[in-house]
Design a protein around this motif. Structure first.
Motif, PDB file in Angstrom:
ATOM      1  N   PRO A  38    -102.020  97.206  55.937  1.00  0.00           N
ATOM      2  CA  PRO A  38    -101.011  96.679  55.014  1.00  0.00           C
ATOM      3  C   PRO A  38    -100.154  97.833  54.525  1.00  0.00           C
ATOM      4  O   PRO A  38    -100.663  98.907  54.201  1.00  0.00           O
ATOM      5  N   ALA A  62     -94.267  87.697  50.526  1.00  0.00           N
ATOM      6  CA  ALA A  62     -94.920  87.511  51.818  1.00  0.00           C
ATOM      7  C   ALA A  62     -94.475  86.214  52.453  1.00  0.00           C
ATOM      8  O   ALA A  62     -94.424  85.170  51.799  1.00  0.00           O
ATOM      9  N   SER A  68     -98.947  86.358  56.320  1.00  0.00           N
ATOM     10  CA  SER A  68    -100.352  85.929  56.256  1.00  0.00           C
ATOM     11  C   SER A  68    -101.285  87.040  56.696  1.00  0.00           C
ATOM     12  O   SER A  68    -102.358  87.250  56.117  1.00  0.00           O
ATOM     13  N   GLU A  71    -101.601  89.588  53.887  1.00  0.00           N
ATOM     14  CA  GLU A  71    -102.538  89.121  52.863  1.00  0.00           C
ATOM     15  C   GLU A  71    -103.980  89.259  53.337  1.00  0.00           C
ATOM     16  O   GLU A  71    -104.869  89.666  52.569  1.00  0.00           O
ATOM     17  N   GLN A  72    -104.232  88.938  54.600  1.00  0.00           N
ATOM     18  CA  GLN A  72    -105.576  89.056  55.151  1.00  0.00           C
ATOM     19  C   GLN A  72    -106.060  90.507  55.135  1.00  0.00           C
ATOM     20  O   GLN A  72    -107.208  90.795  54.773  1.00  0.00           O
ATOM     21  N   GLU A  75    -106.954  91.548  51.647  1.00  0.00           N
ATOM     22  CA  GLU A  75    -108.242  90.960  51.256  1.00  0.00           C
ATOM     23  C   GLU A  75    -109.396  91.711  51.898  1.00  0.00           C
ATOM     24  O   GLU A  75    -110.421  91.971  51.252  1.00  0.00           O
ATOM     25  N   ARG A  81    -104.216  91.156  44.768  1.00  0.00           N
ATOM     26  CA  ARG A  81    -102.798  90.926  45.017  1.00  0.00           C
ATOM     27  C   ARG A  81    -102.350  89.632  44.343  1.00  0.00           C
ATOM     28  O   ARG A  81    -103.151  88.758  44.040  1.00  0.00           O
ATOM     29  N   ARG A  82    -101.054  89.553  44.169  1.00  0.00           N
ATOM     30  CA  ARG A  82    -100.402  88.301  43.787  1.00  0.00           C
ATOM     31  C   ARG A  82     -99.212  88.145  44.721  1.00  0.00           C
ATOM     32  O   ARG A  82     -98.286  88.956  44.690  1.00  0.00           O
ATOM     33  N   SER A  83     -99.245  87.124  45.548  1.00  0.00           N
ATOM     34  CA  SER A  83     -98.219  86.929  46.558  1.00  0.00           C
ATOM     35  C   SER A  83     -97.159  85.951  46.071  1.00  0.00           C
ATOM     36  O   SER A  83     -97.481  84.906  45.503  1.00  0.00           O
ATOM     37  N   THR A  90     -92.184  88.381  56.798  1.00  0.00           N
ATOM     38  CA  THR A  90     -92.529  89.769  56.461  1.00  0.00           C
ATOM     39  C   THR A  90     -92.371  90.632  57.707  1.00  0.00           C
ATOM     40  O   THR A  90     -92.700  90.215  58.825  1.00  0.00           O
TER      41      THR A  90
END
Length: 309
Positions: A38, A62, A68, A71-72, A75, A81-83, A90
């Motif tokens: 990321p 995002a 996606s 975000e993965q 994680e 995070r806050r998307s 992206t």
């Protein structure tokens, strides 16, 4: 409020890194050892803050399959995070390390176009999320106004929060004098900011010190590549040499520097001590391939190597 460091990344990326025996025109370049990280300025800052034991939250825009995946990946690395969902996709960046020449080739797309509703949602999230420190970092995607970091700075000032900005060009110029705690341009970005070449250490020192004393920002850290970095504060300028470490990847080294410096400032360390930790984290990032991959043990060992500041 909390000691949490909240980062804002309006143009994040999935960074793909690999290596090739030789990069040549026309012919296929076969790569190996691919890795996905990321990326984007604030994302990298949050990742390194977490690695160094700090509390953080990454606010990101995002969209699409790459969003996606971003975000993965966050994680998987345990980065809170806050998307903010966007209609666009992206971006994905590519770095190829040419083993024959030892050159690093970077391909960085401009990113998606962002609507007003989307970027305003990111600002609203920034205002809502608690944290004593805000780090806004990275380029702006299409559709986002140059003064968005000014809006964020004024919001931070109203809430009594520290505000750090790491960007360049018009967005940086617009935000000067808006209560910035720290800015961290590269040498080239700093010369563009002041509008002239700064060919000697004295010229660099004087220009950075003048901006600090004029109120552009409380602190200015300028990265100087193999020459190290400088820190300007109202009392004067500190320079530290670059640490001698094996270089396996430079992507995200500046973000690693910023992350460590902000973390130490948030813990009450002096600007000079925080600057030394930044130097250690930047060097530790260079020691590993991929994007912003310093390890805490390496950072601590390099900080001891720097010694007293």
């Amino acid at each position: 409020m909390s000691r949490r460091i909240v980062t804002l990344t309006l143009n994040p990326t999935v960074d793909v890194a690999s290596e090739a025996e030789m990069v040549r025109a026309v012919r296929k370049t076969r790569t190996r050892n691919e890795r996905f990280d990321p990326g984007g300025g604030g994302v990298n800052v949050s990742r390194v803050v977490r690695e160094l034991g700090g509390e953080t939250l990454a606010i990101i825009l995002a969209g699409g399959i790459a969003g996606s995946l971003l975000e993965q990946l966050l994680e998987q690395q345990g980065v809170p995070r806050r998307s903010i969902p966007i209609a666009g996709r992206t971006r994905m960046s590519l770095t190829v390390n040419d083993l024959s020449s030892r050159h690093e080739f970077r391909f960085v797309p401009e990113g998606p176009e962002v609507s007003e509703a989307e970027w305003r949602a990111a600002l609203a999230a920034l205002e809502q999320e608690p944290g004593d420190w805000i780090v806004a970092s990275g380029s702006l995607p299409r559709g986002v106004p140059d003064d968005i970091y000014v809006t964020a700075a004024r919001m931070a000032a109203r809430q009594g929060r520290k505000y750090v900005l790491d960007t360049s060009g018009a967005p940086l110029r617009a935000a000067l004098g808006q209560g910035l705690t720290l800015i961290k341009p590269s040498r080239g970005e700093f010369e563009a900011l002041v509008g002239r070449p700064l060919n000697t250490p004295r010229a660099l020192n004087e220009a950075a010190l003048a901006l600090v004393r004029e109120g552009a920002a409380e602190l200015i850290a300028v990265s100087l590549g193999h020459e190290g970095a400088l820190l300007a504060e109202p009392e004067g300028v500190l320079r530290l040499r670059a640490l001698d470490v094996p270089a396996l990847g430079a992507v995200g080294a500046g973000d690693s520097f910023l992350a460590a410096m902000v973390l130490k400032l948030s813990e009450g360390e002096s600007p000079r001590e925080a600057f030394a930790w930044g130097m250690a984290a930047g060097a530790a990032a260079v020691m590993r391939p991929g994007t912003a991959q310093p390890r805490r043990a390496d950072v601590e060992a390099l900080r001891r190597q720097i010694g007293s500041v």
